[in-house]
Design a protein around this motif. Sequence first.
Motif, PDB file in Angstrom:
ATOM      1  N   HIS A 168       0.931  -1.277  -0.053  1.00  0.00           N
ATOM      2  CA  HIS A 168       0.100   0.086   0.083  1.00  0.00           C
ATOM      3  C   HIS A 168       0.749   1.232   0.137  1.00  0.00           C
ATOM      4  O   HIS A 168       0.353   2.165  -0.279  1.00  0.00           O
ATOM      5  N   LYS A 169       2.223   1.086   0.359  1.00  0.00           N
ATOM      6  CA  LYS A 169       3.038   2.135   0.295  1.00  0.00           C
ATOM      7  C   LYS A 169       3.301   2.960  -1.045  1.00  0.00           C
ATOM      8  O   LYS A 169       3.718   4.072  -1.242  1.00  0.00           O
ATOM      9  N   LEU A 170       3.234   1.951  -2.187  1.00  0.00           N
ATOM     10  CA  LEU A 170       3.561   2.082  -3.376  1.00  0.00           C
ATOM     11  C   LEU A 170       2.803   3.022  -4.095  1.00  0.00           C
ATOM     12  O   LEU A 170       1.310   2.911  -3.780  1.00  0.00           O
ATOM     13  N   PRO A 171       3.181   4.132  -5.050  1.00  0.00           N
ATOM     14  CA  PRO A 171       2.253   4.697  -5.749  1.00  0.00           C
ATOM     15  C   PRO A 171       1.582   4.117  -6.637  1.00  0.00           C
ATOM     16  O   PRO A 171       1.924   3.014  -7.214  1.00  0.00           O
ATOM     17  N   PHE A 172       0.073   4.625  -7.085  1.00  0.00           N
ATOM     18  CA  PHE A 172      -0.456   3.999  -8.248  1.00  0.00           C
ATOM     19  C   PHE A 172       0.105   4.145  -9.550  1.00  0.00           C
ATOM     20  O   PHE A 172       0.669   5.262  -9.691  1.00  0.00           O
ATOM     21  N   VAL A 173      -0.040   3.412 -10.281  1.00  0.00           N
ATOM     22  CA  VAL A 173      -0.098   3.800 -11.954  1.00  0.00           C
ATOM     23  C   VAL A 173      -1.229   3.882 -12.618  1.00  0.00           C
ATOM     24  O   VAL A 173      -2.148   2.824 -12.259  1.00  0.00           O
ATOM     25  N   VAL A 174      -1.478   4.605 -13.444  1.00  0.00           N
ATOM     26  CA  VAL A 174      -2.867   4.708 -14.039  1.00  0.00           C
ATOM     27  C   VAL A 174      -2.418   4.954 -15.760  1.00  0.00           C
ATOM     28  O   VAL A 174      -1.240   5.040 -16.087  1.00  0.00           O
ATOM     29  N   LYS A 175      -3.554   4.606 -16.362  1.00  0.00           N
ATOM     30  CA  LYS A 175      -3.590   4.583 -17.894  1.00  0.00           C
ATOM     31  C   LYS A 175      -2.483   5.843 -18.656  1.00  0.00           C
ATOM     32  O   LYS A 175      -1.639   5.565 -19.355  1.00  0.00           O
ATOM     33  N   ASP A 176      -2.850   6.831 -18.053  1.00  0.00           N
ATOM     34  CA  ASP A 176      -2.153   8.163 -18.507  1.00  0.00           C
ATOM     35  C   ASP A 176      -0.870   8.077 -18.400  1.00  0.00           C
ATOM     36  O   ASP A 176      -0.016   9.062 -19.196  1.00  0.00           O
ATOM     37  N   ASP A 177      -0.396   7.604 -17.274  1.00  0.00           N
ATOM     38  CA  ASP A 177       1.130   7.337 -17.185  1.00  0.00           C
ATOM     39  C   ASP A 177       1.806   6.524 -18.343  1.00  0.00           C
ATOM     40  O   ASP A 177       2.855   6.932 -18.696  1.00  0.00           O
ATOM     41  N   LEU A 178       0.931   5.651 -18.548  1.00  0.00           N
ATOM     42  CA  LEU A 178       1.589   4.788 -19.825  1.00  0.00           C
ATOM     43  C   LEU A 178       1.311   5.701 -21.223  1.00  0.00           C
ATOM     44  O   LEU A 178       2.510   5.629 -22.035  1.00  0.00           O
ATOM     45  N   ARG A 179       0.374   6.220 -21.285  1.00  0.00           N
ATOM     46  CA  ARG A 179       0.242   7.084 -22.517  1.00  0.00           C
ATOM     47  C   ARG A 179       1.217   8.118 -22.497  1.00  0.00           C
ATOM     48  O   ARG A 179       1.791   8.446 -23.447  1.00  0.00           O
ATOM     49  N   ASN A 180       1.639   8.643 -21.091  1.00  0.00           N
ATOM     50  CA  ASN A 180       2.588   9.859 -21.246  1.00  0.00           C
ATOM     51  C   ASN A 180       4.088   9.379 -21.518  1.00  0.00           C
ATOM     52  O   ASN A 180       5.018  10.207 -22.028  1.00  0.00           O
ATOM     53  N   GLU A 181       4.408   7.963 -21.126  1.00  0.00           N
ATOM     54  CA  GLU A 181       5.712   7.575 -21.505  1.00  0.00           C
ATOM     55  C   GLU A 181       5.470   6.628 -22.902  1.00  0.00           C
ATOM     56  O   GLU A 181       6.425   5.860 -23.050  1.00  0.00           O
ATOM     57  N   TYR A 182       4.605   6.836 -23.643  1.00  0.00           N
ATOM     58  CA  TYR A 182       4.609   6.169 -25.252  1.00  0.00           C
ATOM     59  C   TYR A 182       5.634   6.477 -25.901  1.00  0.00           C
ATOM     60  O   TYR A 182       6.126   7.587 -25.866  1.00  0.00           O
ATOM     61  N   PRO A 183       6.370   5.578 -26.561  1.00  0.00           N
ATOM     62  CA  PRO A 183       5.771   4.168 -26.607  1.00  0.00           C
ATOM     63  C   PRO A 183       6.587   3.339 -25.641  1.00  0.00           C
ATOM     64  O   PRO A 183       5.978   2.327 -24.898  1.00  0.00           O
ATOM     65  N   ASP A 184       7.933   3.613 -25.032  1.00  0.00           N
ATOM     66  CA  ASP A 184       8.794   2.654 -24.461  1.00  0.00           C
ATOM     67  C   ASP A 184       9.279   3.477 -23.142  1.00  0.00           C
ATOM     68  O   ASP A 184      10.096   2.701 -22.399  1.00  0.00           O
ATOM     69  N   GLY A 185       8.810   4.308 -22.709  1.00  0.00           N
ATOM     70  CA  GLY A 185       9.351   5.100 -21.341  1.00  0.00           C
ATOM     71  C   GLY A 185       9.110   4.047 -20.328  1.00  0.00           C
ATOM     72  O   GLY A 185       9.645   4.280 -19.024  1.00  0.00           O
ATOM     73  N   MET A 186       8.295   3.437 -20.166  1.00  0.00           N
ATOM     74  CA  MET A 186       8.054   2.258 -18.968  1.00  0.00           C
ATOM     75  C   MET A 186       8.981   0.908 -19.193  1.00  0.00           C
ATOM     76  O   MET A 186       8.865   0.272 -18.015  1.00  0.00           O
ATOM     77  N   LEU A 187       9.804   0.840 -20.303  1.00  0.00           N
ATOM     78  CA  LEU A 187      10.423  -0.354 -20.297  1.00  0.00           C
ATOM     79  C   LEU A 187      11.444  -0.497 -19.136  1.00  0.00           C
ATOM     80  O   LEU A 187      12.243   0.363 -19.134  1.00  0.00           O
ATOM     81  N   ALA A 188      11.745  -1.590 -18.777  1.00  0.00           N
ATOM     82  CA  ALA A 188      12.557  -1.777 -17.614  1.00  0.00           C
ATOM     83  C   ALA A 188      13.827  -2.581 -18.008  1.00  0.00           C
ATOM     84  O   ALA A 188      14.834  -2.717 -17.118  1.00  0.00           O
ATOM     85  N   LEU A 189      13.959  -2.914 -19.464  1.00  0.00           N
ATOM     86  CA  LEU A 189      15.089  -3.471 -19.742  1.00  0.00           C
ATOM     87  C   LEU A 189      15.271  -2.959 -21.129  1.00  0.00           C
ATOM     88  O   LEU A 189      14.429  -2.458 -21.745  1.00  0.00           O
ATOM     89  N   PRO A 190      16.426  -3.043 -21.729  1.00  0.00           N
ATOM     90  CA  PRO A 190      16.886  -2.717 -23.142  1.00  0.00           C
ATOM     91  C   PRO A 190      16.058  -3.204 -24.207  1.00  0.00           C
ATOM     92  O   PRO A 190      15.514  -4.421 -23.949  1.00  0.00           O
ATOM     93  N   LEU A 191      15.328  -2.486 -25.070  1.00  0.00           N
ATOM     94  CA  LEU A 191      14.655  -3.077 -26.180  1.00  0.00           C
ATOM     95  C   LEU A 191      15.031  -4.308 -26.821  1.00  0.00           C
ATOM     96  O   LEU A 191      14.268  -5.207 -27.088  1.00  0.00           O
TER      97      LEU A 191
END
Length: 432
Positions: free
Chosen positions: A60-83
């Motif tokens: 519960h301490k972690l922040p939420f993620v919403v669809k707009d966060d993913l849209r803002n990071e379009y296309p690959d800003g949320m990637l946690a590994l190299p392409l």
Amino acid sequence: MSKYFQEDIETISREELEKLQNERLVETVNHVYNNVPAYKAKMDEKGITPSDIKGIEDLHKLPFVVKDDLRNEYPDGMLALPLEDCVRIQSTSGTTGRRVVVYYTQDDIRIWDECCARALVAAGCSKSDVVHVSYGYGLFTGGAGLNGGSHMVGSLTLPMSSGNTDRQLQFMQDLKSTILCCTPSYGAYLAESAIERGVVDNLHLKAGIFGAEAWSEEMRGDIEKKLNIKAHDIYGLTEISGPGVAFECGEQNGLHVNEDHFIPEIIDPETGEVLPDGEKGELVFTCISKKAMPLLRYRTRDITSLTHEKCACGRTHARIQRLMGRTDDMLIIKGVNVFPSQIEEVLINQKLTPNYQLIVDRVNNSDTLEVLVEMTPEMFSDTVGTIEKTERKIVSALKSMLGIYAKVSLVSPKSIERSEGKAVRVIDKRKI
Ligand code: DLL
């Protein structure tokens, strides 16, 4: 034939499961904090670091993620590994705004396929089945997910995709399909078409795996009866992987969340507060084993409740109740919250077809709701008086269910456009 695809993990003790979740959560939080600047910024803003997260009790301490966060990071800003570590992209079916694209590593695909394989086996699928996949293939996750799951089980897989109903029914008969996978609205349409063409008795279907859109218990009954199968619900969303995030077992009493990969929470959509088991709210998921794009506390906008009670099937993973709508497709008509699924329930209880459309408008500053529903072919030959009587009956049933007046228009069979994917249930003409 086994009841489970991965018995050890599907029936693991809660204690062992929570241990696994704790380890995987800590690892995933570190992974995204160190590799996704947007996550680091969100956590920094909340004043937390990965060391504050020691296990699921700290979720519960972690922040939420919403669809707009993913849209803002379009296309690959949320990637946690190299392409170069990714092998696949899928995308949400959204028609407005920027689509969300999701990346998978080879191992992320394996996890997704295994989740779908669990769903298939829970519906009675084995190597000797013929799995007829009529979800769309392509960027939509439906086709790819069930296809992958069916391969994992070792069943014979028919990648039909959606559309071309005649060919669907022909192959279903010729190739002796036993498990049908498609949206419930397309399943109902296929059932209706099979009956109409007089071929329903030539089918070999025994079960169906229906999901990707909300459907009611009544619609389940309708499909089960028409096709003489057992209809199972499957839930998922692209952002979290695709179909198979949760699935129904033979008990048909809630959908087991694949909790070794995705931790579910129910929150109050207004306050964000975590709600206890049994309370209805917004479903939130945290991915704990994917590597390319694991989301933490992703708000799905889907409404349901959660139970951790052990299921009679022997699976220990928590269950969500049948999805009852979305916070964002909940209609507010004259101040009343209306879910299309409630209207569907009324229609099917009145022995009408599940082919309906809701037209919402605003006339003289007041909301209006019109329910268009197709007559059955038998009703079509009724007199005008009988049809009007049926309409009045539905108006009154809707009034007692929703508390508001809805105009009801019975329309001729087949006049509402069919969808091969997700049905378009609501046309909201209000310009608010
Ligand atoms: O619909 C994935 C899927 C494919 C699930 C095939 C099941 C079968 P999206 O296009 O990203 O992914 O849409 C996800 O669809 O947030 C729900 O609102 C809705 N949804 C999915 N399954 C169900 C279900 C796929 N069983 C969105 N009941 C989700 C109700 C569902 N709604």
